[in-house]
Design an enzyme around this catalytic site. Structure first.
Site, PDB file in Angstrom:
ATOM      1  N   PHE A 187       0.823  -1.212   0.000  1.00 23.07           N
ATOM      2  CA  PHE A 187       0.000   0.000   0.000  1.00 23.07           C
ATOM      3  C   PHE A 187       0.867   1.277   0.000  1.00 23.07           C
ATOM      4  CE2 PHE A 187      -2.422   2.692   3.304  1.00 23.07           C
ATOM      5  CZ  PHE A 187      -2.924   3.545   2.326  1.00 23.07           C
ATOM      6  N   ILE A 188       1.538   1.536   1.106  1.00 24.23           N
ATOM      7  CA  ILE A 188       2.342   2.770   1.175  1.00 24.23           C
ATOM      8  C   ILE A 188       3.528   2.681   0.225  1.00 24.23           C
ATOM      9  CG2 ILE A 188       3.626   4.321   2.705  1.00 24.23           C
ATOM     10  CD1 ILE A 188       2.024   3.165   5.065  1.00 24.23           C
ATOM     11  N   ASP A 221      10.031  -7.199  -2.410  1.00 23.40           N
ATOM     12  CA  ASP A 221       8.734  -7.585  -1.859  1.00 23.40           C
ATOM     13  C   ASP A 221       8.565  -9.092  -2.034  1.00 23.40           C
ATOM     14  OD1 ASP A 221       5.950  -5.538  -1.550  1.00 23.40           O
ATOM     15  OD2 ASP A 221       5.784  -7.714  -1.361  1.00 23.40           O
ATOM     16  N   LEU A 266       5.555 -10.405  -1.866  1.00 21.36           N
ATOM     17  CA  LEU A 266       4.166 -10.494  -2.345  1.00 21.36           C
ATOM     18  C   LEU A 266       3.275 -11.281  -1.389  1.00 21.36           C
ATOM     19  CD1 LEU A 266       4.814 -10.999  -6.170  1.00 21.36           C
ATOM     20  CD2 LEU A 266       4.398  -8.869  -4.931  1.00 21.36           C
ATOM     21  N   SER A 273       5.365   2.645  13.685  1.00 18.81           N
ATOM     22  CA  SER A 273       3.910   2.726  13.868  1.00 18.81           C
ATOM     23  C   SER A 273       3.532   3.475  15.139  1.00 18.81           C
ATOM     24  CB  SER A 273       3.340   1.310  13.925  1.00 18.81           C
ATOM     25  OG  SER A 273       2.011   1.348  14.416  1.00 18.81           O
ATOM     26  N   TYR A 295       1.864  -7.027  17.061  1.00 18.50           N
ATOM     27  CA  TYR A 295       2.185  -6.158  15.921  1.00 18.50           C
ATOM     28  C   TYR A 295       2.877  -4.885  16.409  1.00 18.50           C
ATOM     29  CZ  TYR A 295       1.730  -2.523  12.447  1.00 18.50           C
ATOM     30  OH  TYR A 295       2.020  -1.467  11.616  1.00 18.50           O
ATOM     31  N   LYS A 330       6.864  -3.862  15.666  1.00 17.40           N
ATOM     32  CA  LYS A 330       7.216  -2.639  14.916  1.00 17.40           C
ATOM     33  C   LYS A 330       8.106  -1.750  15.777  1.00 17.40           C
ATOM     34  CE  LYS A 330       6.338  -1.357  11.408  1.00 17.40           C
ATOM     35  NZ  LYS A 330       7.159  -1.578  10.183  1.00 17.40           N
ATOM     36  N   ARG A 387      -9.503   9.079  15.047  1.00 16.47           N
ATOM     37  CA  ARG A 387      -8.213   8.623  14.536  1.00 16.47           C
ATOM     38  C   ARG A 387      -7.576   9.732  13.701  1.00 16.47           C
ATOM     39  NH1 ARG A 387      -8.917   5.555  17.776  1.00 16.47           N
ATOM     40  NH2 ARG A 387      -8.698   3.288  17.853  1.00 16.47           N
ATOM     41  N   GLU A 430      -7.977  -0.633  22.485  1.00 11.08           N
ATOM     42  CA  GLU A 430      -8.126   0.352  21.407  1.00 11.08           C
ATOM     43  C   GLU A 430      -8.228   1.755  22.009  1.00 11.08           C
ATOM     44  OE1 GLU A 430     -10.078  -1.070  17.253  1.00 11.08           O
ATOM     45  OE2 GLU A 430     -11.389  -0.088  18.650  1.00 11.08           O
TER      46      GLU A 430
END
Ligand code: UDP
Length: 332
Positions: free
Chosen positions: A11-12, A31, A33, A125, A149, A153, A217, A272
């Site tokens: 994406f980025i 990558d 993939l 992140s 995650y 990161k 957000r 969250e």
């Protein structure tokens, strides 16, 4: 400049590929993939300025073979964007996340040492802040990862800074806040909100809003993120961490009103934050970067490309409940 972009089919990464080619760079895309897609960069298939290397960065021997012994020429800058994303699979497969987000980072740092790059830019992140005590959040806020995650990161970032200190590698870490934009569909796992809502809109289904939808957000548009990566690469600044956000924070209710459609509510989940909001005064002061794309414009842009989410998985309250079981049991 010849740049290497790990995760360049993602994406980025693919937006950064676009920008670097536009600026006249030569680009080596790295990558495996696993979540990246070749269709994100296949417009360049005949472009001789781009080289594609399919390698799993956590495989040290293959990295040495394909990115050091077989790759010809110099590398000036490495952008490290390849990573496994999403919360739930990281809770279920922590070791895979450690390999892909930590060990792969060390392997690429070694590649950077080999080429004596002038800059190594790491995509970190905002999840490292956990449930932030203060918003807008500065880079000095308490680090408190809530799930593997976020932890992996952050460990990747620590390695990047450590290589900066020990080997004098010129490194910069950018902590991205909720990046969104075209091509954001990822692995098929239950993940970032835009992919979920856009597919629900395409199918005429209700948006599954978490809690009361008042949580906010810092949604940051992907081309702004690509711009700051390149700016970080060109700057003289090293050994610094920057928060990268939009300058605002927007509620999920506001997002659904912009997208337009029915809403259904699903339970709030543990771990969250109610608000993510980057204090971006450091990056604006030190790198001179400012976000350009307003949230509303960014949402319009993704709506223009909504057809590209057709193949994304469709989620509803039942499949989300099933998919988030380990989230509720581990984080509460
Ligand atoms: N969200 C939601 N419905 C969904 C998925 C997410 O309302 O089906 C909300 C979620 O509660 C959060 C926001 O959207 O407040 C962003 O979620 P995402 O997973 O994209 O990012 P993160 O929570 O990791 O910042």
């Amino acid at each position: 400049m010849r740049v290497m972009i790990s995760g360049g089919a993602g994406f980025i990464g693919s937006h950064l590929v676009d920008l670097c080619l536009l600026q006249g760079c030569e680009v080596v895309v790295v990558d495996n993939l696993s979540t990246g897609r070749l269709e994100n960069i296949d417009t360049y298939i005949w472009n001789r300025k781009i080289t594609f290397v399919n390698v799993d960065l956590s495989d040290k021997l293959m990295v040495e073979k394909k990115l050091v012994r077989e790759l010809e020429g110099r590398i000036d800058v490495i952008f490290h964007l390849a990573a496994l994303a999403d919360i739930v699979p990281s809770i279920e497969r922590p070791y895979d996340y450690h390999r892909s987000n930590v060990e792969a980072t060390i392997n690429l740092l070694e590649v950077a040492r080999h080429y004596r790059v002038s800059k190594f830019v790491y995509a970190a992140s905002s999840s490292c802040y956990g449930l932030p005590e203060v918003t807008p959040t500065t880079e000095t806020a308490r680090i408190d990862p809530q799930y593997p995650y976020a932890l992996t990161k952050y460990l990747g970032e620590e390695y990047v800074l450590h290589f900066g200190k020990v080997y004098k590698l010129p490194v910069i870490s950018l902590r991205f806040f909720n990046v969104f934009g075209p091509r954001s569909r990822t692995s098929g796992q239950y993940g970032a909100v835009f992919g979920i809502f856009l597919k629900q809109k395409l199918e005429g289904k209700a948006f599954t809003v978490v809690g009361d939808g008042k949580q906010t957000r810092d949604f940051t548009f992907v081309t702004d993120v690509a711009n700051v990566c390149l700016q970080a690469a060109k700057s003289q600044v090293v050994q610094e961490v920057f928060n990268i956000g939009s300058g605002g924070s927007y509620s999920i209710n506001y997002l659904t009103s912009l997208l337009g459609g029915e809403v259904t509510y699903i339970p709030k989940r543990p771990g969250e934050p109610d608000c993510t909001f980057a204090d971006i005064s450091k990056v604006t002061r030190v790198l001179g970067w400012h976000p350009q794309v307003k949230f509303e414009e960014g949402v319009k842009e993704v709506l223009r490309e909504i057809e590209s989410w057709r193949k994304a998985p469709l989620w509803d309250e039942h499949s989300i409940q099933e998919a988030t079981k380990s989230w509720f049991s581990c984080l509460s």
